[in-house]
Each structure stands twice: as C-alpha cells, then as structure tokens.
Design a protein around this motif. Structure first.
Motif, PDB file in Angstrom:
ATOM      1  N   LYS A  65      36.074  38.690  35.696  1.00 59.28           N
ATOM      2  CA  LYS A  65      36.488  37.294  35.868  1.00 59.28           C
ATOM      3  C   LYS A  65      37.959  37.197  36.258  1.00 59.28           C
ATOM      4  O   LYS A  65      38.324  36.473  37.193  1.00 59.28           O
ATOM      5  CB  LYS A  65      36.250  36.513  34.577  1.00 59.28           C
ATOM      6  CG  LYS A  65      36.720  35.067  34.647  1.00 59.28           C
ATOM      7  CD  LYS A  65      36.449  34.335  33.338  1.00 59.28           C
ATOM      8  CE  LYS A  65      36.934  32.888  33.425  1.00 59.28           C
ATOM      9  NZ  LYS A  65      36.650  32.153  32.150  1.00 59.28           N
TER      10      LYS A  65
ATOM     11  N   TYR B   9      38.605  38.276  39.943  1.00 60.01           N
ATOM     12  CA  TYR B   9      38.239  37.273  40.939  1.00 60.01           C
ATOM     13  C   TYR B   9      39.277  36.154  40.982  1.00 60.01           C
ATOM     14  O   TYR B   9      39.640  35.656  42.057  1.00 60.01           O
ATOM     15  CB  TYR B   9      36.853  36.697  40.628  1.00 60.01           C
ATOM     16  CG  TYR B   9      35.719  37.598  41.053  1.00 60.01           C
ATOM     17  CD1 TYR B   9      35.229  37.573  42.357  1.00 60.01           C
ATOM     18  CD2 TYR B   9      35.129  38.488  40.162  1.00 60.01           C
ATOM     19  CE1 TYR B   9      34.195  38.410  42.754  1.00 60.01           C
ATOM     20  CE2 TYR B   9      34.092  39.329  40.551  1.00 60.01           C
ATOM     21  CZ  TYR B   9      33.636  39.286  41.847  1.00 60.01           C
ATOM     22  OH  TYR B   9      32.618  40.116  42.238  1.00 60.01           O
TER      23      TYR B   9
ATOM     24  N   LYS C 239      39.165  34.689  44.750  1.00 60.90           N
ATOM     25  CA  LYS C 239      37.795  34.675  45.253  1.00 60.90           C
ATOM     26  C   LYS C 239      36.871  33.997  44.243  1.00 60.90           C
ATOM     27  O   LYS C 239      37.109  34.046  43.037  1.00 60.90           O
ATOM     28  CB  LYS C 239      37.301  36.113  45.494  1.00 60.90           C
ATOM     29  CG  LYS C 239      37.992  36.830  46.632  1.00 60.90           C
ATOM     30  CD  LYS C 239      37.476  38.245  46.761  1.00 60.90           C
ATOM     31  CE  LYS C 239      35.994  38.289  47.080  1.00 60.90           C
ATOM     32  NZ  LYS C 239      35.518  39.690  47.261  1.00 60.90           N
TER      33      LYS C 239
ATOM     34  N   TRP D 146      33.849  33.540  41.827  1.00 59.23           N
ATOM     35  CA  TRP D 146      33.205  34.505  40.941  1.00 59.23           C
ATOM     36  C   TRP D 146      31.697  34.493  41.203  1.00 59.23           C
ATOM     37  O   TRP D 146      30.918  33.895  40.469  1.00 59.23           O
ATOM     38  CB  TRP D 146      33.519  34.157  39.492  1.00 59.23           C
ATOM     39  CG  TRP D 146      33.155  35.232  38.492  1.00 59.23           C
ATOM     40  CD1 TRP D 146      32.749  36.510  38.754  1.00 59.23           C
ATOM     41  CD2 TRP D 146      33.172  35.107  37.068  1.00 59.23           C
ATOM     42  NE1 TRP D 146      32.515  37.189  37.586  1.00 59.23           N
ATOM     43  CE2 TRP D 146      32.764  36.363  36.531  1.00 59.23           C
ATOM     44  CE3 TRP D 146      33.496  34.062  36.203  1.00 59.23           C
ATOM     45  CZ2 TRP D 146      32.666  36.575  35.162  1.00 59.23           C
ATOM     46  CZ3 TRP D 146      33.397  34.280  34.828  1.00 59.23           C
ATOM     47  CH2 TRP D 146      32.990  35.531  34.324  1.00 59.23           C
TER      48      TRP D 146
ATOM     49  N   ARG E 221      28.297  36.838  43.333  1.00 61.55           N
ATOM     50  CA  ARG E 221      27.834  38.123  43.856  1.00 61.55           C
ATOM     51  C   ARG E 221      26.515  37.901  44.574  1.00 61.55           C
ATOM     52  O   ARG E 221      25.682  37.115  44.126  1.00 61.55           O
ATOM     53  CB  ARG E 221      27.641  39.108  42.693  1.00 61.55           C
ATOM     54  CG  ARG E 221      27.505  40.573  43.108  1.00 61.55           C
ATOM     55  CD  ARG E 221      28.824  41.158  43.434  1.00 61.55           C
ATOM     56  NE  ARG E 221      28.739  42.616  43.694  1.00 61.55           N
ATOM     57  CZ  ARG E 221      29.601  43.268  44.464  1.00 61.55           C
ATOM     58  NH1 ARG E 221      30.609  42.621  45.046  1.00 61.55           N
ATOM     59  NH2 ARG E 221      29.486  44.565  44.648  1.00 61.55           N
TER      60      ARG E 221
END
Length: 201
Positions: A46, A49, A54, A56, A58
């Motif tokens: 966390k 990111y 960016k 968080w 995927r």
C-alpha cells in the motif's frame, strides 16, 4: 459475490461459496507459488503504491483452453484474499455511463471479474463504434479502459481486475498491456503433477 442486475441496473449480492483454494487447485506448483507471491506483494505494498503515485490495483489475465480451471483460479484468489467478487457481464451493460456507475459502486478489497472477455460482447476498438440504445453512449473499449485506469482504480483501494479468455490472440493489445494486465497466467491442460495433487496422492 455480486452480479449485475440488468433490470434494476445495479449489483445484486449472492452467496459465494466456491470451494476452490490454492491447496486444492490442480496447478503447477511453480506457477501456483508465483501467483500467490504476486498476490502477497500486492496486499503488502500500500505504501509503495502511494509513494509512486499509482492506484492500488492489480490486473490478471487468465488464458488457455476451455475447462482448464480459469474460473476455479478466480475463486481460489478470492478465497485466499477474502475479497468480494463482482461478476461483470458486458452483454448486459447498455453503455459507458452504466459501466462507469457500476464500477464506482464496487467496494474496496474487491475483485472485478470479466469472464470470456473476447466473446462476452463485441467491444468496438478506439477507432470504431458500436450502435447502442437510442440517445445513449454505447459501450466502447475506450470507455472500459478509461474506467479501469481512471475513476474505478483511483476511487478505492485494493482493487483487482481479472479477465479470462480462451483466445488471447483475439484481444485488443490495449486491454492486456502491462499496467492493465500486470500478470498473464496460462492455464493449460492438467499435467501429471497437477493430477496427482488434485486426487490427493
């Protein structure tokens, strides 16, 4: 688990009781460890990111022949992380505005699943259009990508998106580039090693 209700234009909650876990998956051990390791890193990063600015989230692409365990792997991931699952059927989504509203209604610590994305709906590319309802903006590839990259990923935490397909070669490259689909997982036919594990020998 949540599924989209076309009649009510919102998510409907249903019990998710799929028994699949990484312990029971008939899957190559090295690949299984790789997926679990990637999930563990994602959950623990966390601060990373946030530091690099960016979202968080995927992305995972599961591809391979029919019946090779793609849906079971989705269930194993959900059970492993204890995340909510949102099952999105593009054929029922009338346009970009509906898609945006649906994605914004998902919760943190959730998995958005689009199964058989290559045949679930004929998404137009960024250079073509597909007719929608009169007076509405049709569902487009650009709309999907903008939602994934923008509002959906930036308005929440711990978001996973999973696409499944039998035909990876049919997908627009924009859908599966790094940053959207961070890990591409080939699900082939069960090997002898996987078979032995599946029957518990």
């Amino acid at each position: 688990m949540h599924s989209y209700s076309e009649i009510q234009c919102r998510w409907e909650s249903v019990n998710f009781e799929h028994p699949s876990t990484f312990d029971t998956m008939a899957m190559n051990d090295e690949l299984k460890r790789s997926v679990m390791g990637d999930l563990d890193r994602f959950i623990k990063r966390k601060d990373f990111y946030k530091k690099v600015g960016k979202a968080w989230k995927r992305g995972y692409l599961l591809y391979g022949p029919p019946g090779t365990g793609k849906s079971s792997l989705v269930a194993a991931i959900a059970n492993y992380l204890k995340f909510d699952v949102y099952d999105l059927q593009f054929a029922s989504v009338k346009g970009d505005a509906t898609l945006r509203r649906l994605l914004l209604a998902t919760k943190n610590s959730s998995i958005l699943v689009v199964e058989d994305i290559d045949c679930s709906v004929d998404l137009p590319t960024r250079s073509t259009t597909r007719g929608g309802l009169e007076g509405s903006t049709p569902l487009t590839l650009s709309g999907l990508l903008n939602c994934i990259d923008g509002l959906w990923s930036s308005c929440g935490n711990e978001r996973i998106i999973i696409f499944t397909t039998n035909n990876k070669e049919n997908l627009d490259t924009a859908l599966i580039r790094p940053g959207r689909m961070d890990m591409q997982i080939y699900m082939g036919h069960c090997s002898f090693e996987g078979f032995i594990q599946d029957i518990g020998v």
